[in-house]
Design a protein around this motif. Structure first.
Motif, PDB file in Angstrom:
ATOM      1  N   LEU A   3      -9.983  70.548 -17.228  1.00 39.75           N
ATOM      2  CA  LEU A   3     -11.176  70.230 -16.456  1.00 39.75           C
ATOM      3  C   LEU A   3     -11.624  71.460 -15.677  1.00 39.75           C
ATOM      4  O   LEU A   3     -10.793  72.150 -15.075  1.00 39.75           O
ATOM      5  CB  LEU A   3     -10.886  69.091 -15.471  1.00 39.75           C
ATOM      6  CG  LEU A   3     -10.353  67.791 -16.078  1.00 39.75           C
ATOM      7  CD1 LEU A   3      -9.938  66.828 -14.975  1.00 39.75           C
ATOM      8  CD2 LEU A   3     -11.384  67.149 -16.987  1.00 39.75           C
ATOM      9  N   GLU A   5     -14.531  72.501 -12.784  1.00 39.10           N
ATOM     10  CA  GLU A   5     -15.632  72.129 -11.897  1.00 39.10           C
ATOM     11  C   GLU A   5     -16.564  73.317 -11.661  1.00 39.10           C
ATOM     12  O   GLU A   5     -16.129  74.474 -11.698  1.00 39.10           O
ATOM     13  CB  GLU A   5     -15.115  71.656 -10.531  1.00 39.10           C
ATOM     14  CG  GLU A   5     -14.175  70.484 -10.568  1.00 39.10           C
ATOM     15  CD  GLU A   5     -12.731  70.901 -10.537  1.00 39.10           C
ATOM     16  OE1 GLU A   5     -11.871  70.130 -10.095  1.00 39.10           O
ATOM     17  OE2 GLU A   5     -12.443  72.045 -10.971  1.00 39.10           O
ATOM     18  N   CYS A  21     -18.209  68.570 -13.874  1.00 35.35           N
ATOM     19  CA  CYS A  21     -16.805  68.615 -14.287  1.00 35.35           C
ATOM     20  C   CYS A  21     -16.817  68.597 -15.803  1.00 35.35           C
ATOM     21  O   CYS A  21     -17.118  67.572 -16.418  1.00 35.35           O
ATOM     22  CB  CYS A  21     -16.065  67.418 -13.717  1.00 35.35           C
ATOM     23  SG  CYS A  21     -14.376  67.205 -14.335  1.00 35.35           S
ATOM     24  N   SER A  23     -15.102  69.345 -19.640  1.00 36.28           N
ATOM     25  CA  SER A  23     -13.826  69.324 -20.347  1.00 36.28           C
ATOM     26  C   SER A  23     -14.001  69.870 -21.751  1.00 36.28           C
ATOM     27  O   SER A  23     -15.041  69.665 -22.380  1.00 36.28           O
ATOM     28  CB  SER A  23     -13.285  67.902 -20.421  1.00 36.28           C
ATOM     29  OG  SER A  23     -12.149  67.840 -21.250  1.00 36.28           O
ATOM     30  N   PHE A  28     -12.269  63.346 -24.382  1.00 36.14           N
ATOM     31  CA  PHE A  28     -12.793  63.194 -23.028  1.00 36.14           C
ATOM     32  C   PHE A  28     -13.204  61.760 -22.741  1.00 36.14           C
ATOM     33  O   PHE A  28     -13.007  61.249 -21.635  1.00 36.14           O
ATOM     34  CB  PHE A  28     -13.982  64.140 -22.850  1.00 36.14           C
ATOM     35  CG  PHE A  28     -14.601  64.109 -21.498  1.00 36.14           C
ATOM     36  CD1 PHE A  28     -15.848  63.533 -21.295  1.00 36.14           C
ATOM     37  CD2 PHE A  28     -13.954  64.668 -20.417  1.00 36.14           C
ATOM     38  CE1 PHE A  28     -16.428  63.509 -20.047  1.00 36.14           C
ATOM     39  CE2 PHE A  28     -14.525  64.662 -19.159  1.00 36.14           C
ATOM     40  CZ  PHE A  28     -15.766  64.082 -18.974  1.00 36.14           C
ATOM     41  N   ILE A  33     -12.711  59.307 -14.892  1.00 36.40           N
ATOM     42  CA  ILE A  33     -12.810  60.525 -14.098  1.00 36.40           C
ATOM     43  C   ILE A  33     -13.122  60.160 -12.653  1.00 36.40           C
ATOM     44  O   ILE A  33     -13.963  59.287 -12.392  1.00 36.40           O
ATOM     45  CB  ILE A  33     -13.932  61.441 -14.618  1.00 36.40           C
ATOM     46  CG1 ILE A  33     -13.719  61.790 -16.090  1.00 36.40           C
ATOM     47  CG2 ILE A  33     -14.019  62.713 -13.770  1.00 36.40           C
ATOM     48  CD1 ILE A  33     -12.535  62.685 -16.372  1.00 36.40           C
ATOM     49  N   THR A  77     -18.921  65.984 -20.011  1.00 37.64           N
ATOM     50  CA  THR A  77     -19.183  66.387 -18.633  1.00 37.64           C
ATOM     51  C   THR A  77     -19.424  65.178 -17.734  1.00 37.64           C
ATOM     52  O   THR A  77     -20.074  64.210 -18.136  1.00 37.64           O
ATOM     53  CB  THR A  77     -20.408  67.324 -18.560  1.00 37.64           C
ATOM     54  OG1 THR A  77     -20.187  68.460 -19.399  1.00 37.64           O
ATOM     55  CG2 THR A  77     -20.633  67.815 -17.123  1.00 37.64           C
ATOM     56  N   CYS A  95     -12.284  67.360  -9.595  1.00 35.42           N
ATOM     57  CA  CYS A  95     -12.351  66.217 -10.492  1.00 35.42           C
ATOM     58  C   CYS A  95     -10.963  66.011 -11.092  1.00 35.42           C
ATOM     59  O   CYS A  95     -10.189  66.956 -11.246  1.00 35.42           O
ATOM     60  CB  CYS A  95     -13.408  66.391 -11.576  1.00 35.42           C
ATOM     61  SG  CYS A  95     -13.188  67.775 -12.704  1.00 35.42           S
ATOM     62  N   ALA A  97      -8.650  63.425 -13.994  1.00 36.81           N
ATOM     63  CA  ALA A  97      -8.742  62.543 -15.155  1.00 36.81           C
ATOM     64  C   ALA A  97      -7.425  61.835 -15.384  1.00 36.81           C
ATOM     65  O   ALA A  97      -6.350  62.391 -15.135  1.00 36.81           O
ATOM     66  CB  ALA A  97      -9.130  63.342 -16.403  1.00 36.81           C
ATOM     67  N   GLY A 113      -8.894  69.634 -12.110  1.00 35.08           N
ATOM     68  CA  GLY A 113      -9.564  70.914 -12.186  1.00 35.08           C
ATOM     69  C   GLY A 113      -9.113  71.811 -11.046  1.00 35.08           C
ATOM     70  O   GLY A 113      -8.285  71.414 -10.213  1.00 35.08           O
TER      71      GLY A 113
END
Length: 122
Positions: A3, A5, A21, A23, A28, A33, A77, A95, A97, A113
């Motif tokens: 990730l 940002e 954010c 990826s 994804f 998120i 995103t 961010c 995940a 991130g």
């Protein structure tokens, strides 16, 4: 999943910023998120969350009505639109995940991130 940002910066109170954010992972859309933030000397706090499909969102009371989280899975995103910014919104924004976590407990998230700094001047 990695990730990254972006979008932080310096803004005056009442202004707006949009964080992204992004990826690089192909999976994804399997991840919920969330956005968290951490101000100097304070605990990391939950800001907003969005489910894998983007159909459900959740916000901290402190940002409700001012911030909007959204996602574009075709672009891998997630966005955080921040309006009516206040000096107390100043923090590093992260961010995160996870395949199952969806909520305010940051320790439940697997991937993070590096953060982007948002500074709101009065």
């Amino acid at each position: 999943v990695q990730l990254v940002e972006s979008g932080g910066g310096l803004v005056r109170a009442g202004g707006s910023l949009r964080l992204s954010c992004a990826s690089s992972g192909r999976t994804f859309n399997r991840y919920g998120i969330s956005w968290f933030r951490q101000a100097p000397g304070k605990e990391r706090e939950f800001v907003a969350a969005i489910t894998r499909s983007g159909d459900i969102t959740r916000y901290a009371d402190s940002v409700k009505g001012r911030f909007t989280v959204s996602r574009d899975n075709a672009k891998n995103t997630v966005y955080l639109q921040m309006n009516s910014l206040k000096p107390e919104d100043t923090a590093v924004y992260y961010c995160a995940a996870d395949l199952t976590a969806y909520g305010p407990i940051w320790r439940q998230y697997t991937y993070w991130g590096q953060g982007t700094l948002v500074t709101v001047s009065s």
